[in-house]
Scaffold this active site. Structure first.
Site, PDB file in Angstrom:
ATOM      1  N   ASP A 269       0.623  -1.082  -0.022  1.00  0.00           N
ATOM      2  CA  ASP A 269      -0.027   0.002   0.311  1.00  0.00           C
ATOM      3  C   ASP A 269       0.874   1.081   0.029  1.00  0.00           C
ATOM      4  O   ASP A 269       1.591   1.423   1.078  1.00  0.00           O
ATOM      5  CB  ASP A 269      -1.083   0.168   1.454  1.00  0.00           C
ATOM      6  CG  ASP A 269      -1.859  -1.170   1.298  1.00  0.00           C
ATOM      7  OD1 ASP A 269      -2.240  -1.472   0.092  1.00  0.00           O
ATOM      8  OD2 ASP A 269      -2.059  -1.412   2.225  1.00  0.00           O
TER       9      ASP A 269
ATOM     10  N   SER B 274      -4.836  -9.296  10.313  1.00  0.00           N
ATOM     11  CA  SER B 274      -4.823 -10.824  10.821  1.00  0.00           C
ATOM     12  C   SER B 274      -5.088 -11.125  12.129  1.00  0.00           C
ATOM     13  O   SER B 274      -5.797 -12.144  12.436  1.00  0.00           O
ATOM     14  CB  SER B 274      -3.241 -11.132  10.700  1.00  0.00           C
ATOM     15  OG  SER B 274      -2.953 -11.167   9.198  1.00  0.00           O
TER      16      SER B 274
ATOM     17  N   ASN C 232      -3.941 -10.263   0.450  1.00  0.00           N
ATOM     18  CA  ASN C 232      -2.929  -9.161   1.009  1.00  0.00           C
ATOM     19  C   ASN C 232      -3.018  -8.940   2.427  1.00  0.00           C
ATOM     20  O   ASN C 232      -1.842  -8.703   2.852  1.00  0.00           O
ATOM     21  CB  ASN C 232      -3.346  -8.030   0.255  1.00  0.00           C
ATOM     22  CG  ASN C 232      -3.321  -8.191  -1.309  1.00  0.00           C
ATOM     23  OD1 ASN C 232      -2.438  -8.901  -1.885  1.00  0.00           O
ATOM     24  ND2 ASN C 232      -4.334  -7.618  -1.872  1.00  0.00           N
ATOM     25  N   TYR C 233      -4.126  -9.210   3.214  1.00  0.00           N
ATOM     26  CA  TYR C 233      -3.888  -8.483   4.502  1.00  0.00           C
ATOM     27  C   TYR C 233      -4.075  -9.601   5.559  1.00  0.00           C
ATOM     28  O   TYR C 233      -3.388  -9.472   6.749  1.00  0.00           O
ATOM     29  CB  TYR C 233      -4.920  -7.620   4.930  1.00  0.00           C
ATOM     30  CG  TYR C 233      -4.513  -6.097   4.072  1.00  0.00           C
ATOM     31  CD1 TYR C 233      -3.592  -5.399   4.374  1.00  0.00           C
ATOM     32  CD2 TYR C 233      -5.323  -5.881   2.747  1.00  0.00           C
ATOM     33  CE1 TYR C 233      -3.254  -4.182   3.684  1.00  0.00           C
ATOM     34  CE2 TYR C 233      -5.135  -4.716   2.127  1.00  0.00           C
ATOM     35  CZ  TYR C 233      -4.013  -3.970   2.336  1.00  0.00           C
ATOM     36  OH  TYR C 233      -3.812  -2.795   1.667  1.00  0.00           O
ATOM     37  N   ILE C 234      -4.700 -10.644   5.190  1.00  0.00           N
ATOM     38  CA  ILE C 234      -5.134 -11.904   6.270  1.00  0.00           C
ATOM     39  C   ILE C 234      -3.885 -12.734   6.083  1.00  0.00           C
ATOM     40  O   ILE C 234      -3.543 -13.332   5.108  1.00  0.00           O
ATOM     41  CB  ILE C 234      -6.308 -12.635   6.004  1.00  0.00           C
ATOM     42  CG1 ILE C 234      -7.305 -11.508   6.398  1.00  0.00           C
ATOM     43  CG2 ILE C 234      -6.353 -13.812   7.041  1.00  0.00           C
ATOM     44  CD1 ILE C 234      -8.869 -11.937   6.071  1.00  0.00           C
TER      45      ILE C 234
END
Length: 759
Positions: free
Chosen positions: A33, A512, A716-718
């Site tokens: 990001d 997460s 992308n984030y977890i």
């Protein structure tokens, strides 16, 4: 809506607008990001500048998760679990003891490490001393350039003030880009029109003007209709191609692309992410982008820099052409790059998402987020204390970290005038924040990808007071809220707590951590479909936190209606079978009165409507099958089916229609077999009940996720290991969560943890 803590948008990709390439829809794997709050993925290629850790966005096809009742057996969990790349030896000691013996045996037999039974290079089980060196040897075949422009037929022209214009080929190509979009929202946008026309005139000047001396000055006098109609005709002709002809074209294209799909990395065969140079076209951008409509110019070999090892052969080019530069930089993980003209940034050809280098980048990203849990309490204690600091910069730092931690805002940064007006935390302006005492704050601004972030939230009372201080006169709309802070200052401050800690890490950590907390609440009960519904609900919580929104798709209502119709058809089939049971044995009604309560749930009109849909669908299937079979037979030189064959199929459908009409009047079901029993019909009804349950869950899931993008947060984030743990713990096949490409991308996660692992 008021919420206490966390809020939430989708990262939509922007596809190139060019008639020379098909538009492809994909979920973007934006592993980075950028601090500016916007990542321009206007092309199907990765194009973010190289970062120290080598992470890069790729494109991944996103498929809707199919929910089924039937569960598949899960693999036996391993006893060891992975905790960090620097602790590989401890994590895999159990497996390495076994594999070391098998490796010795394989070496004796001449079998390489890459050819193990489960296939592939397991980098997470290897130890790497120098992290800065990405590879030792790298060989590849370069990139594929878009085909050259094919001029329009002589009778197809641009008209200016009613007169046909003879355009040079380069200018004609640009005019075609615009003509192909006639009728779309883009060509109705004044900014798009203005930018296109300015670039079109510039190309005309470069070519020496029109060939019949017509001077083009006024956009409104340009008529692109004839070119548009020609493109529409071509499009229709392509649709008329038989399936076999389309297949043949696809096979030819795949044969051409095959040499570019893979490269040789340290002696291993690895997939290339995207080996195609983007074709020229018109830039679209996201939201109200000020450069929308500008010309994306054609890229030539002399614009491209290749990266490979010193001993690798240089990919050949046609005579008279040459590469812009050949590099041998093993500290980066791109294969080719060039500078595009819209934002003057570099675009890269990189390894595929499932490559070992990208896998290591993913692993490090999630491990960095896991490390934050050891420091988060100290960080929160400090920023809470410094909310009352007498130094204004310290107060601004504390409020910014609070907003980034609690509401998952991006860091944000300054934007130039020719960029979309998107903001993040540090670049919030006076007008983006509205304060309602005692402690309610309304955030309203355009975030990454021009997705609107609108949330009404309750904040800490001291945070509210500080925001009021930051908005004191003489500040007014247009002024920076955090006027003493920028992302570099903020990130430098965060490094004191933990090496490599940036504002981005908070989003991955909180995503997460939220997923872990949500999964802990799921009871290990119910069908696979019910468990998947709860998994998606947990994923949705994370997507909302990260503001991963998406607009409702155009065909959403149609898709929901289709799903509802499917459920009604299944219910009708069930009722029909229950009527058949009563035909076989009327006494069943007295034995199981509740079982037959739903017999009158559907009206005659409902049933007639269902019959009509079924018959229309069957007729359509017959026609499609007839055309498909004849295409195949024609291609293979076999005798074609005749109209009588089609009529035979349609006659069977007509017979079914008459049966349905008779059933509707008499309520008597024609049983297919004389051996049909009540027990057999009960089993069929039980299966239909399961299908109805699954279909209802799918429909509910579809409606709940219509405005939330689950793919971005999941990819992308977890931490992917959380999804793997969920599957192993709850007996859900991994295929229900990850597509094939994602299973390859996250192979390291699938094979390195058991059901006891925690983020």
């Amino acid at each position: 809506m008021t919420t206490e803590k966390r809020q939430y948008s989708s990262d939509e990709e922007d596809t190139p607008l060019s008639r020379t390439s098909k538009r492809r829809r994909a979920a973007q794997l934006d592993e980075e990001d950028d601090d500016t709050g916007e990542f321009d993925s206007d092309t199907a290629l990765s194009q973010v500048s190289e970062t120290p850790n080598g992470r890069t966005p790729e494109l991944e096809e996103e498929k809707t998760t199919r929910i089924e009742v039937k569960s598949e057996p899960t693999k036996k969990p391993r006893k060891k679990q992975a905790t960090g790349l620097n602790k590989v030896k401890k994590e895999t000691s159990t497996r390495k003891t076994k594999t070391s013996k098998s490796k010795i045996k394989k070496e004796e037999e001449g079998v390489g490490e890459e050819e193990e039974e489960d296939g592939g290079y397991k980098w997470w089980e290897a130890e790497k001393e120098d992290d800065s060196v990405k590879w030792t040897t790298l060989k590849h075949n370069g990139v594929i350039f878009p085909p050259p422009y094919e001029p329009l037929p002589s009778h197809v022209k641009l008209y200016y003030d009613g007169k046909p214009v003879d355009l040079p080929a380069k200018a004609e190509e640009v005019a075609g880009f615009y003509a192909a979009l006639l009728g779309s929202d883009h060509t109705k946008n004044p900014v798009f029109q203005k930018n296109f026309f300015n670039d079109f005139l510039e190309v005309l000047r470069e070519c020496g003007g029109t060939q019949n001396n017509i001077e083009i000055k006024d956009f409104n006098k340009c008529d692109f209709t004839k070119i548009f109609e020609y493109f529409e005709l071509q499009k229709e002709q392509r649709k008329q191609l038989s399936s076999q002809e389309k297949k043949q074209l696809r096979l030819e294209r795949e044969k051409l692309e095959e040499p570019y799909k893979f490269c040789e990395l340290d002696g291993r065969k690895e997939q290339v992410g995207n080996f195609r140079i983007e074709p020229p076209g018109l830039f679209r951008g996201r939201g109200a982008h000020p450069k929308t409509g500008k010309l994306k110019r054609r890229v030539y070999p002399e614009d491209v820099v290749l990266n490979l090892d010193k001993d690798a052969p240089i990919p050949p080019l046609p005579e008279g052409q040459k590469w812009g530069e050949i590099r041998h930089d093993n500290t980066v993980q791109w294969l080719a790059m060039w500078r595009e003209n819209i934002s003057n940034s570099f675009k890269y050809v990189r390894f595929a998402a499932n490559s070992s280098l990208n896998g290591q980048s993913d692993y490090k990203k999630f491990e960095k987020a896991r490390q934050l849990k050891d420091h988060i309490d100290a960080i929160r204690k400090d920023y809470t204390k410094n909310l009352k600091n007498k130094v204004m910069l310290e107060r601004q730092k504390s409020v910014a970290i609070y907003l980034i931690d609690v509401f998952a805002l991006r860091a944000g940064g300054e934007k130039s005038e020719d960029e979309a007006d998107t903001v993040g935390c540090c670049s919030l302006r006076y007008e983006h924040v509205t304060l309602n005492p005692p402690n309610t704050v309304i955030f309203d601004f355009l975030g990454k990808d021009s997705i609107r972030y609108y949330q009404e939230v309750e904040v800490d009372k001291q945070v509210f007071k500080n925001l009021a201080i930051f908005k004191r006169p003489p500040k007014q709309p247009g002024d920076q809220l955090f006027d003493r802070l920028d992302p570099s200052i903020l990130n430098k401050h965060l490094q004191h707590y933990m090496p490599g800690l940036t504002a981005k890490v908070f989003r991955t950590y909180n995503a997460s951590k939220t997923m872990q907390d949500q999964l802990d609440l799921i009871p290990n009960e119910g069908t696979v479909a019910e468990k998947l519904l709860k998994y998606n609900a947990a994923n949705r919580t994370v997507a909302i936190l990260c503001n991963h929104q998406r607009s409702v798709t155009k065909n959403h209502a149609q898709s929901v209606q289709k799903a509802s119709d499917k459920i009604k058809e299944l219910e009708w089939q069930k009722i029909r079978l229950k009527r058949a049971i009563l035909q076989l044995d009327e006494s069943e009604l007295k034995k199981r009165p509740k079982y037959f309560e739903e017999l009158d749930d559907l009206t005659k009109e409902d049933e007639a409507s269902i019959h009509k849909r079924i018959i229309e669908r069957e007729i359509e299937k017959c026609h499609k099958k007839f055309a498909r079979e004849n295409d195949k037979r024609k291609f293979e030189g076999q005798e074609l089916l005749t109209e009588s064959d089609l009529k035979e199929w349609l006659d069977k459908v007509e017979e079914t229609r008459r049966n349905y009409e008779e059933e509707l009047e008499t309520r008597e079901i024609k049983l297919k077999s004389a051996n049909t029993t009540v027990e057999k019909l009960d089993k069929q009804i039980e299966k239909l009940d399961q299908r109805i349950q699954v279909s209802a869950i799918q429909l509910r899931d579809k409606e709940e996720n219509s405005q939330v993008s689950l793919g971005t947060s999941k990819i992308n984030y977890i931490d992917p290991r959380l999804s793997v743990v969920f599957c192993k713990k709850y007996g859900v096949p991994i295929e229900k969560i990850f597509t094939k490409s994602l299973r390859e991308k996250f192979k390291w996660a699938v094979e390195s943890v058991d059901e006891t692992w925690r983020f």
